[in-house]
Design a protein around this motif. Structure first.
Motif, PDB file in Angstrom:
ATOM      1  N   ARG A  62      -9.874  19.805 -26.655  1.00 27.97           N
ATOM      2  CA  ARG A  62     -10.404  19.164 -25.592  1.00 27.97           C
ATOM      3  C   ARG A  62      -9.239  19.038 -24.003  1.00 27.97           C
ATOM      4  N   ASP A  63      -8.835  18.035 -24.809  1.00 25.64           N
ATOM      5  CA  ASP A  63      -8.025  17.628 -24.267  1.00 25.64           C
ATOM      6  C   ASP A  63      -6.304  18.560 -23.537  1.00 25.64           C
ATOM      7  N   CYS A  64      -6.115  19.666 -24.172  1.00 25.30           N
ATOM      8  CA  CYS A  64      -5.609  20.888 -24.030  1.00 25.30           C
ATOM      9  C   CYS A  64      -6.310  21.664 -22.651  1.00 25.30           C
ATOM     10  N   ARG A  65      -7.768  21.851 -22.778  1.00 24.13           N
ATOM     11  CA  ARG A  65      -8.186  22.614 -22.125  1.00 24.13           C
ATOM     12  C   ARG A  65      -7.552  21.715 -20.220  1.00 24.13           C
ATOM     13  N   THR A  72      -6.270  -5.972 -12.480  1.00 25.42           N
ATOM     14  CA  THR A  72      -7.646  -4.445 -12.171  1.00 25.42           C
ATOM     15  C   THR A  72      -6.327  -3.210 -12.515  1.00 25.42           C
ATOM     16  N   PHE A  73      -6.573  -2.109 -13.497  1.00 25.00           N
ATOM     17  CA  PHE A  73      -6.100  -1.528 -13.175  1.00 25.00           C
ATOM     18  C   PHE A  73      -7.067  -0.163 -13.614  1.00 25.00           C
ATOM     19  N   THR A  74      -7.005   0.750 -13.076  1.00 20.26           N
ATOM     20  CA  THR A  74      -7.702   1.570 -14.394  1.00 20.26           C
ATOM     21  C   THR A  74      -7.016   3.051 -14.010  1.00 20.26           C
ATOM     22  N   ARG A  75      -6.885   3.480 -15.664  1.00 19.00           N
ATOM     23  CA  ARG A  75      -5.406   4.338 -16.197  1.00 19.00           C
ATOM     24  C   ARG A  75      -6.028   6.001 -15.602  1.00 19.00           C
ATOM     25  N   ASP A  76      -5.207   6.167 -15.280  1.00 22.24           N
ATOM     26  CA  ASP A  76      -5.037   7.818 -14.824  1.00 22.24           C
ATOM     27  C   ASP A  76      -6.023   8.713 -15.590  1.00 22.24           C
ATOM     28  N   SER A  77      -6.711   9.532 -15.703  1.00 17.42           N
ATOM     29  CA  SER A  77      -7.215  10.686 -16.293  1.00 17.42           C
ATOM     30  C   SER A  77      -7.250   9.317 -17.756  1.00 17.42           C
ATOM     31  N   ALA A  78      -8.312   8.626 -17.246  1.00 17.57           N
ATOM     32  CA  ALA A  78      -8.462   7.327 -18.360  1.00 17.57           C
ATOM     33  C   ALA A  78      -9.130   8.504 -19.402  1.00 17.57           C
ATOM     34  N   ALA A  79     -10.203   9.516 -18.898  1.00 16.83           N
ATOM     35  CA  ALA A  79     -10.562  10.102 -20.514  1.00 16.83           C
ATOM     36  C   ALA A  79      -9.692  10.967 -21.670  1.00 16.83           C
TER      37      ALA A  79
END
Length: 261
Positions: free
Chosen positions: A47-50, A122-129
């Motif tokens: 999935r992540d490779c796509r 307060t933080f949001t991880r980049d491309s969390a999925a």
């Protein structure tokens, strides 16, 4: 030990990984030739490779490289599979369309590790999925937490929802013994998914705010490396370390059979 596409990796091939740092990975724990949640790890890599490279990862070929790398390895070992393109150029990441498979073996620690104390940010991880290799931001926040006297960080969305830990999923146990997984942008961790497949204890996914934390009976971190690791504290709120639900989660997780490589 490290192999790239089934062969010993060279320094030149690792240079792109070190200098450009574009790719994705998964980490596994191998116990006597079996990996708990192997199919989930492989699903993640495909999935992540796509998402990262826009191409299909050859699942069977990747498994072949993993099997080759662990030939003769006995007992417990940590296994990391990184997908990246050694020909990548920082100026043309869109040209990276030939992802290779880097397999690393390393020692694995005992599970579970000691309880940890976490500090909220307060933080949001980049491309969390996506389990990507761009870890600078997460490690920066982890460092800030440690400099403040804590072990790790817990991330809070701008709207106040708790999401996840530095490199782990976060769960809570409420006063009724229900496991609550925060409803927020998080990495769909393989250990979390396996725990969610258990018939007991009762589990729900729901928004959790910092204001809700003092009402929780227990909290825990989870990933492949640590299993189910209890939190001793989140900010100034302290939690029980011997809650029976934590013991039930550990027992249930240990009872999930591993998949043979």
């Amino acid at each position: 030990m490290a192999e790239l596409n089934g062969k010993a990796v060279t320094l030149d091939e690792l240079e792109a990984l070190a200098l450009t740092n574009y790719g994705h990975f998964t980490s596994m724990r191998m116990e006597d030739g079996a990996i708990r949640g192997l199919s989930l790890h492989m699903d993640r890599l495909v999935r992540d490779c796509r998402l990262v490279f826009g191409v299909e990862l050859d699942r069977e070929r990747t498994l072949k490289y993993i099997r080759k790398a662990v030939e003769g390895v006995e007992g417990v070992a940590g296994l990391r599979v990184t997908i990246y393109d050694p020909a990548i150029d920082m100026g043309r990441p869109s040209d990276a369309k030939d992802p290779h498979v880097l397999v690393n073996l390393r020692p694995a620690g005992a599970m579970p590790p000691p309880p940890l104390a976490a500090k909220s940010f307060t933080f949001t991880r980049d491309s969390a999925a996506v389990k990507h290799i761009g870890l600078h931001s997460q490690l920066r926040v982890r460092r800030e937490a440690q400099l403040a006297g804590f072990d790790d960080a817990v991330f809070i969305e701008p709207d106040g929802r708790i999401s996840e830990g530095g490199t782990w999923n976060l769960g809570f146990v409420d006063q009724d013994g229900t496991v609550i997984w925060p409803d927020a942008p998080v990495l769909p961790g393989t250990t979390m998914l396996l725990l969610q497949s258990l018939d007991a204890p009762k589990q729900v996914t729901a928004p959790v705010q910092l204001a809700d934390v003092p009402d929780m009976a227990a909290a825990f971190a989870t990933n492949t490396t640590i299993g189910v690791r209890s939190l001793s504290a989140l900010d100034e709120v302290r939690f029980s370390q011997d809650h029976p639900v934590l013991a039930a989660l550990r027992e249930g997780y240990a009872g999930i059979p591993g998949d043979r490589l």
